[in-house]
Design a protein around this motif. Structure first.
Motif, PDB file in Angstrom:
ATOM      1  N   THR A   1       0.830  -1.201   0.000  1.00 25.14           N
ATOM      2  CA  THR A   1       0.000   0.000   0.000  1.00 25.14           C
ATOM      3  C   THR A   1       0.867   1.254   0.000  1.00 25.14           C
ATOM      4  O   THR A   1       0.619   2.197  -0.762  1.00 25.14           O
ATOM      5  CB  THR A   1      -0.935  -0.001   1.216  1.00 25.14           C
TER       6      THR A   1
ATOM      7  N   GLY B   1       3.013  10.160  -5.109  1.00 26.39           N
ATOM      8  CA  GLY B   1       4.320  10.791  -5.009  1.00 26.39           C
ATOM      9  C   GLY B   1       4.757  10.938  -3.562  1.00 26.39           C
ATOM     10  O   GLY B   1       3.976  10.773  -2.627  1.00 26.39           O
ATOM     11  N   TRP B   2       6.001  11.215  -3.379  1.00 29.96           N
ATOM     12  CA  TRP B   2       6.579  11.379  -2.052  1.00 29.96           C
ATOM     13  C   TRP B   2       6.429  12.838  -1.646  1.00 29.96           C
ATOM     14  O   TRP B   2       6.771  13.737  -2.405  1.00 29.96           O
ATOM     15  CB  TRP B   2       8.049  10.980  -2.082  1.00 29.96           C
TER      16      TRP B   2
ATOM     17  N   GLU C   1       3.185   5.858  -2.888  1.00 34.36           N
ATOM     18  CA  GLU C   1       4.370   6.602  -3.325  1.00 34.36           C
ATOM     19  C   GLU C   1       4.461   6.632  -4.848  1.00 34.36           C
ATOM     20  O   GLU C   1       4.852   7.641  -5.437  1.00 34.36           O
ATOM     21  CB  GLU C   1       5.629   5.962  -2.751  1.00 34.36           C
ATOM     22  N   HIS C   2       4.075   5.559  -5.491  1.00 36.34           N
ATOM     23  CA  HIS C   2       4.186   5.492  -6.953  1.00 36.34           C
ATOM     24  C   HIS C   2       3.143   6.376  -7.641  1.00 36.34           C
ATOM     25  O   HIS C   2       3.466   7.103  -8.583  1.00 36.34           O
ATOM     26  CB  HIS C   2       4.040   4.049  -7.426  1.00 36.34           C
ATOM     27  N   PHE C   3       1.897   6.307  -7.190  1.00 34.18           N
ATOM     28  CA  PHE C   3       0.828   7.020  -7.886  1.00 34.18           C
ATOM     29  C   PHE C   3       0.651   8.460  -7.411  1.00 34.18           C
ATOM     30  O   PHE C   3       0.327   9.330  -8.200  1.00 34.18           O
ATOM     31  CB  PHE C   3      -0.492   6.263  -7.738  1.00 34.18           C
TER      32      PHE C   3
ATOM     33  N   LEU D   1       3.916   1.486  -1.067  1.00 32.85           N
ATOM     34  CA  LEU D   1       4.584   1.541  -2.366  1.00 32.85           C
ATOM     35  C   LEU D   1       3.645   2.100  -3.427  1.00 32.85           C
ATOM     36  O   LEU D   1       4.056   2.935  -4.249  1.00 32.85           O
ATOM     37  CB  LEU D   1       5.064   0.147  -2.767  1.00 32.85           C
ATOM     38  N   ALA D   2       2.394   1.672  -3.418  1.00 32.89           N
ATOM     39  CA  ALA D   2       1.426   2.183  -4.397  1.00 32.89           C
ATOM     40  C   ALA D   2       1.157   3.669  -4.195  1.00 32.89           C
ATOM     41  O   ALA D   2       1.067   4.426  -5.166  1.00 32.89           O
ATOM     42  CB  ALA D   2       0.128   1.383  -4.297  1.00 32.89           C
TER      43      ALA D   2
END
Length: 61
Positions: free
Chosen positions: A34, A43-44, A39-41, A36-37
């Protein structure tokens, strides 16, 4: 494959982990995926990014 890993697999096959431990593992895995998703979609966030310190940590004048 190392002989040590074969012994570990044998021990694990003879006494598998409990259902509670398996649920805990999958819960931690779900939390990680979750994050990771997100952060990927999404952003940080910039506020969580530390300032870049290239070179020395402390500068002397």
């Amino acid at each position: 494959m190392n002989l040590r890993w074969l012994f570990r697999m044998t021990r694990w096959a003879q006494s598998p982990p409990s259902e509670k431990r398996i649920r805990f593992f999958f819960a931690v895995l779900a939390i990680c995926l979750t994050l990771l998703a997100i952060e990927h979609f999404i952003g940080w966030p910039d506020i969580l990014t530390p300032n870049s310190t290239r070179g020395r940590m402390w500068q002397t004048n």
